[in-house]
Design a protein around this motif. Structure first.
Motif, PDB file in Angstrom:
ATOM      1  N   ARG A  43       0.836  -1.193   0.000  1.00  0.00           N
ATOM      2  CA  ARG A  43       0.000   0.000   0.000  1.00  0.00           C
ATOM      3  C   ARG A  43       0.875   1.248   0.000  1.00  0.00           C
ATOM      4  N   THR A  44       0.333   2.339  -0.494  1.00  0.00           N
ATOM      5  CA  THR A  44       1.128   3.555  -0.616  1.00  0.00           C
ATOM      6  C   THR A  44       1.370   4.227   0.726  1.00  0.00           C
ATOM      7  N   ASN A  45       0.724   3.745   1.804  1.00  0.00           N
ATOM      8  CA  ASN A  45       1.030   4.250   3.137  1.00  0.00           C
ATOM      9  C   ASN A  45       2.150   3.452   3.801  1.00  0.00           C
ATOM     10  N   ALA A  46       2.872   2.641   2.994  1.00  0.00           N
ATOM     11  CA  ALA A  46       4.036   1.858   3.413  1.00  0.00           C
ATOM     12  C   ALA A  46       3.669   0.538   4.085  1.00  0.00           C
ATOM     13  N   GLN A  47       2.394   0.206   4.216  1.00  0.00           N
ATOM     14  CA  GLN A  47       2.014  -1.085   4.767  1.00  0.00           C
ATOM     15  C   GLN A  47       2.227  -2.183   3.721  1.00  0.00           C
ATOM     16  N   THR A  48       2.810  -3.289   4.127  1.00  0.00           N
ATOM     17  CA  THR A  48       2.989  -4.439   3.240  1.00  0.00           C
ATOM     18  C   THR A  48       2.529  -5.701   3.949  1.00  0.00           C
ATOM     19  N   CYS A  49       2.111  -6.672   3.174  1.00  0.00           N
ATOM     20  CA  CYS A  49       1.716  -7.969   3.712  1.00  0.00           C
ATOM     21  C   CYS A  49       2.117  -9.035   2.699  1.00  0.00           C
ATOM     22  N   ILE A  50       2.709 -10.110   3.190  1.00  0.00           N
ATOM     23  CA  ILE A  50       3.093 -11.222   2.328  1.00  0.00           C
ATOM     24  C   ILE A  50       2.332 -12.454   2.777  1.00  0.00           C
ATOM     25  N   ARG A  51       1.627 -13.072   1.851  1.00  0.00           N
ATOM     26  CA  ARG A  51       0.821 -14.244   2.160  1.00  0.00           C
ATOM     27  C   ARG A  51       1.300 -15.446   1.353  1.00  0.00           C
ATOM     28  N   THR A  52       1.291 -16.597   1.954  1.00  0.00           N
ATOM     29  CA  THR A  52       1.545 -17.821   1.199  1.00  0.00           C
ATOM     30  C   THR A  52       0.346 -18.081   0.298  1.00  0.00           C
ATOM     31  N   SER A  53       0.604 -18.669  -0.857  1.00  0.00           N
ATOM     32  CA  SER A  53      -0.460 -18.887  -1.838  1.00  0.00           C
ATOM     33  C   SER A  53      -0.376 -20.300  -2.395  1.00  0.00           C
ATOM     34  N   PRO A  54      -1.537 -20.932  -2.642  1.00  0.00           N
ATOM     35  CA  PRO A  54      -1.526 -22.280  -3.214  1.00  0.00           C
ATOM     36  C   PRO A  54      -1.359 -22.295  -4.732  1.00  0.00           C
ATOM     37  N   VAL A  55      -1.376 -21.121  -5.369  1.00  0.00           N
ATOM     38  CA  VAL A  55      -1.341 -21.047  -6.832  1.00  0.00           C
ATOM     39  C   VAL A  55       0.089 -20.729  -7.277  1.00  0.00           C
ATOM     40  N   VAL A  56       0.660 -21.629  -8.042  1.00  0.00           N
ATOM     41  CA  VAL A  56       2.033 -21.486  -8.521  1.00  0.00           C
ATOM     42  C   VAL A  56       2.032 -20.881  -9.919  1.00  0.00           C
ATOM     43  N   ALA A  57       2.779 -19.796 -10.094  1.00  0.00           N
ATOM     44  CA  ALA A  57       2.962 -19.147 -11.397  1.00  0.00           C
ATOM     45  C   ALA A  57       1.654 -18.706 -12.044  1.00  0.00           C
ATOM     46  N   PRO A  58       0.807 -17.941 -11.330  1.00  0.00           N
ATOM     47  CA  PRO A  58      -0.396 -17.404 -11.975  1.00  0.00           C
ATOM     48  C   PRO A  58      -0.019 -16.377 -13.032  1.00  0.00           C
ATOM     49  N   ARG A  59      -0.921 -16.148 -13.967  1.00  0.00           N
ATOM     50  CA  ARG A  59      -0.662 -15.175 -15.030  1.00  0.00           C
ATOM     51  C   ARG A  59      -1.387 -13.866 -14.818  1.00  0.00           C
TER      52      ARG A  59
END
Length: 293
Positions: free
Chosen positions: A203-219
């Motif tokens: 986000r442009t207010n400097a907040q970041t979040c990283i989530r694990t995902s079950p989808v490999v190499a989405p387009r």
């Protein structure tokens, strides 16, 4: 689920070479046309149109909900691979490949004249702007490992070309090698990237979040609230993965097959454009379709 038609370049431009095309943050489709371009072979993929001489005047054709507008952009001096609209009637043109120190991004005013040029780095995979004067650039490996600007993998700029933010992976998280899928909404961007394909939210207010995902190499992806739809991935280019975000995880909900509007199989498409809850696809340089949440 079937795609819906969104925009089509009118027939009078059929004989023209399209250098770049997108759907902007307002839902308008744009095609940047070079009147004097030739097809150049690529190291991989199909030949791509390239201007014969520089600088050149480019024709920008816009479909705004069925109303067609034309505008000439004068003295373009880069081989444009990315185009997007900025607030206040401006446009940003970017050359996808550049050399160190090269001003490969050019901003044009509503009068079609160049206002500013700046360095955006090499190997730009995505370039997208929002309606709040933010521009995001995402990169692939050939720039990440060779260019100091591209090295972050994801960079945010203001709409005048000043760098505001660059990604730095937290401890224990893989850095960006190549961004595979990207989505930009007002004040926020989402990315899925190689090698581990987490879902990165910035986000442009400097907040970041990283989530694990079950989808490999989405387009591609569409995002709305806690819902997310990822297209492709897991070696199934026509598969829609409906998921929801829960804390630091992306959890699968259901899968569906995406088809063309007539129900035909979705076999090939260019890199999708994700705009919040909408995901835009094109099977050719002249026709845009849409799906989403």
């Amino acid at each position: 689920m079937a795609l819906r038609p969104h925009a089509l370049l009118p027939r009078q431009y059929d004989h023209r070479r399209v250098l770049a095309t997108t759907v902007d943050a307002w839902g308008r489709a744009h095609w940047l046309i070079c009147p004097d371009a030739e097809l150049k072979p690529q190291p991989y993929g199909s030949p791509y149109p390239r201007p014969r001489t520089y600088p050149y005047d480019a024709l920008l054709v816009t479909d705004d909900r069925g109303t067609i507008h034309e505008q000439t952009l004068h003295d373009v001096s880069v081989w444009v691979r990315h185009v997007d609209a900025l607030p206040n009637g401006r446009f940003l043109l970017v050359q996808g490949r550049g050399t160190r120190g090269e001003r490969n991004a050019q901003i044009y005013g509503r009068d079609g004249r160049r206002r500013h040029a700046f360095q955006m780095g090499d190997a730009v995979e995505f370039m997208m702007a929002d309606r709040q004067n933010h521009v995001w650039s995402a990169y692939f490996d050939e720039g990440v490992y060779a260019d100091p600007i591209s090295a972050a993998g994801l960079v945010r700029w203001d709409s005048g070309g000043r760098q505001e933010w660059r990604y730095s992976a937290p401890e224990g998280i893989e850095y960006i090698d190549t961004v595979y899928a990207f989505n930009v909404d007002d004040g926020v961007a989402w990315a899925s990237y190689y090698p581990t394909f987490p879902l990165l939210e910035v986000r442009t207010n400097a907040q970041t979040c990283i989530r694990t995902s079950p989808v490999v190499a989405p387009r591609g992806m569409a995002v709305y609230g806690e819902e997310i739809v990822m297209l492709g991935g897991n070696r199934q280019d026509d598969r829609l993965h409906r998921c929801r975000m829960d804390g630091h995880e992306v959890l699968p909900v259901e899968e569906a097959q995406l088809t063309r509007p007539d129900g035909a199989a979705l076999k090939q498409y260019a890199r999708p454009v994700g705009r919040g809850r909408h995901l835009y696809l094109r099977g050719s340089a002249k026709r845009w379709f849409v799906t989403g949440i």
